[in-house]
Design a protein around this motif. Structure first.
Motif, PDB file in Angstrom:
ATOM      1  N   UNK A  45      48.876  27.213  35.824  1.00 43.85           N
ATOM      2  CA  UNK A  45      48.389  27.937  34.949  1.00 43.85           C
ATOM      3  C   UNK A  45      47.120  28.561  34.972  1.00 43.85           C
ATOM      4  N   UNK A  46      46.061  27.003  35.307  1.00 42.47           N
ATOM      5  CA  UNK A  46      44.754  27.399  35.635  1.00 42.47           C
ATOM      6  C   UNK A  46      44.418  28.480  36.705  1.00 42.47           C
ATOM      7  N   UNK A  47      45.365  28.355  37.701  1.00 41.57           N
ATOM      8  CA  UNK A  47      45.146  29.069  39.019  1.00 41.57           C
ATOM      9  C   UNK A  47      45.409  30.511  38.458  1.00 41.57           C
ATOM     10  N   UNK A  48      46.523  30.695  37.784  1.00 40.91           N
ATOM     11  CA  UNK A  48      46.565  32.238  37.222  1.00 40.91           C
ATOM     12  C   UNK A  48      45.513  32.814  36.332  1.00 40.91           C
ATOM     13  N   UNK A  49      44.901  31.902  35.564  1.00 45.77           N
ATOM     14  CA  UNK A  49      43.873  32.313  34.548  1.00 45.77           C
ATOM     15  C   UNK A  49      42.729  32.733  35.454  1.00 45.77           C
ATOM     16  N   UNK A  50      42.182  31.539  36.390  1.00 44.56           N
ATOM     17  CA  UNK A  50      41.156  31.897  37.074  1.00 44.56           C
ATOM     18  C   UNK A  50      41.341  33.014  38.234  1.00 44.56           C
ATOM     19  N   UNK A  51      42.567  33.461  38.843  1.00 44.72           N
ATOM     20  CA  UNK A  51      42.928  34.756  39.250  1.00 44.72           C
ATOM     21  C   UNK A  51      42.652  35.913  38.209  1.00 44.72           C
ATOM     22  N   UNK A  52      42.957  35.702  37.153  1.00 47.94           N
ATOM     23  CA  UNK A  52      42.806  36.917  36.318  1.00 47.94           C
ATOM     24  C   UNK A  52      41.253  37.205  35.949  1.00 47.94           C
ATOM     25  N   UNK A  53      40.622  35.913  35.744  1.00 51.81           N
ATOM     26  CA  UNK A  53      39.105  35.905  35.732  1.00 51.81           C
ATOM     27  C   UNK A  53      38.428  36.704  36.723  1.00 51.81           C
ATOM     28  N   UNK A  54      38.878  36.265  38.020  1.00 45.32           N
ATOM     29  CA  UNK A  54      38.325  36.812  39.119  1.00 45.32           C
ATOM     30  C   UNK A  54      38.716  38.349  39.324  1.00 45.32           C
ATOM     31  N   UNK A  55      39.971  38.905  38.747  1.00 44.08           N
ATOM     32  CA  UNK A  55      40.118  40.151  38.922  1.00 44.08           C
ATOM     33  C   UNK A  55      39.284  40.957  37.926  1.00 44.08           C
ATOM     34  N   UNK A  56      38.871  40.417  36.528  1.00 40.54           N
ATOM     35  CA  UNK A  56      38.090  40.823  35.736  1.00 40.54           C
ATOM     36  C   UNK A  56      36.793  41.073  36.120  1.00 40.54           C
ATOM     37  N   UNK A  57      36.346  39.886  36.905  1.00 41.58           N
ATOM     38  CA  UNK A  57      34.862  39.972  37.423  1.00 41.58           C
ATOM     39  C   UNK A  57      34.777  40.952  38.585  1.00 41.58           C
ATOM     40  N   UNK A  58      35.654  41.155  39.175  1.00 36.81           N
ATOM     41  CA  UNK A  58      35.695  42.329  40.276  1.00 36.81           C
ATOM     42  C   UNK A  58      35.737  43.732  39.774  1.00 36.81           C
ATOM     43  N   UNK A  59      36.546  43.683  38.549  1.00 44.63           N
ATOM     44  CA  UNK A  59      36.417  44.921  38.046  1.00 44.63           C
ATOM     45  C   UNK A  59      35.087  45.411  37.269  1.00 44.63           C
ATOM     46  N   UNK A  60      34.632  44.390  36.858  1.00 45.35           N
ATOM     47  CA  UNK A  60      33.108  44.446  36.189  1.00 45.35           C
ATOM     48  C   UNK A  60      32.377  44.920  37.099  1.00 45.35           C
TER      49      UNK A  60
END
Length: 184
Positions: free
Chosen positions: A150-165
């Motif tokens: 679950x942490x890996x999925x959350x960090x992946x989403x955070x990474x995607x959001x950071x890349x989008x930003x």
């Protein structure tokens, strides 16, 4: 039996040799006692069970010990080789001493079997507790593994959001720069 230490128990070949020599010495002692008492095999059996840890030859040694226990029974052995029994040895004593010796032999035999049963029970309970402990640890590891996933999925989403930003900032900066160029 007391000579073994953890290094010997971990070295399977030496451990197997110790167990085999214990069985040979046990058979020799029983034979020297004219097969009147084969309870020593139970002692060697307990020692072998205690010292065998995930060994592929353990079942062969235990089968050998069971066969030795059955073969060293006085009634079985004397069908192949005639020997005197314990009652013939004590018949020369007076009745009281004879009965005391026979009673002592019976009590020691029962005590030996009782100790064997107690050892096997304690050993089985210990194995059950060890299995429960391992299952508990495996459940805990599984839970931690799920949390990590679950942490890996959350960090992946955070990474995607950071890349989008970051992309949004670049687009914003590019558009802003283009607007400033057009206004000039």
């Amino acid at each position: 039996m007391y000579h073994r230490d953890k290094k010997i128990i971990e070295h399977k070949l030496i451990n197997n040799l110790y167990n085999f020599f214990e069985a040979v010495i046990c058979f020799a002692i029983i034979y020297l006692l004219y097969m009147t008492y084969n309870g020593l095999v139970l002692l060697v059996f307990c020692d072998c069970i205690y010292n065998f840890k995930d060994d592929k030859y353990a079942k062969y040694m235990l089968i050998l010990l069971i066969g030795m226990y059955l073969f060293t029974n006085w009634d079985v052995f004397t069908s192949f080789l005639p020997l005197m029994n314990f009652q013939q040895y004590v018949q020369f004593y007076d009745v009281n001493l004879k009965n005391l010796l026979l009673l002592s032999k019976s009590i020691l035999s029962m005590f030996n079997i009782l100790l064997f049963i107690i050892f096997m029970s304690v050993y089985a309970v210990g194995q059950i507790q060890e299995n429960e402990f391992i299952s508990k640890k495996l459940r805990m590891i599984s839970l931690v593994n799920k949390k990590l996933q679950r942490y890996a999925v959350v960090t992946e989403r955070i990474g995607e959001n950071n890349e989008r930003k970051r992309l949004a900032r670049e687009i914003h900066d590019t558009v802003k720069f283009m607007i400033q160029l057009v206004m000039l």
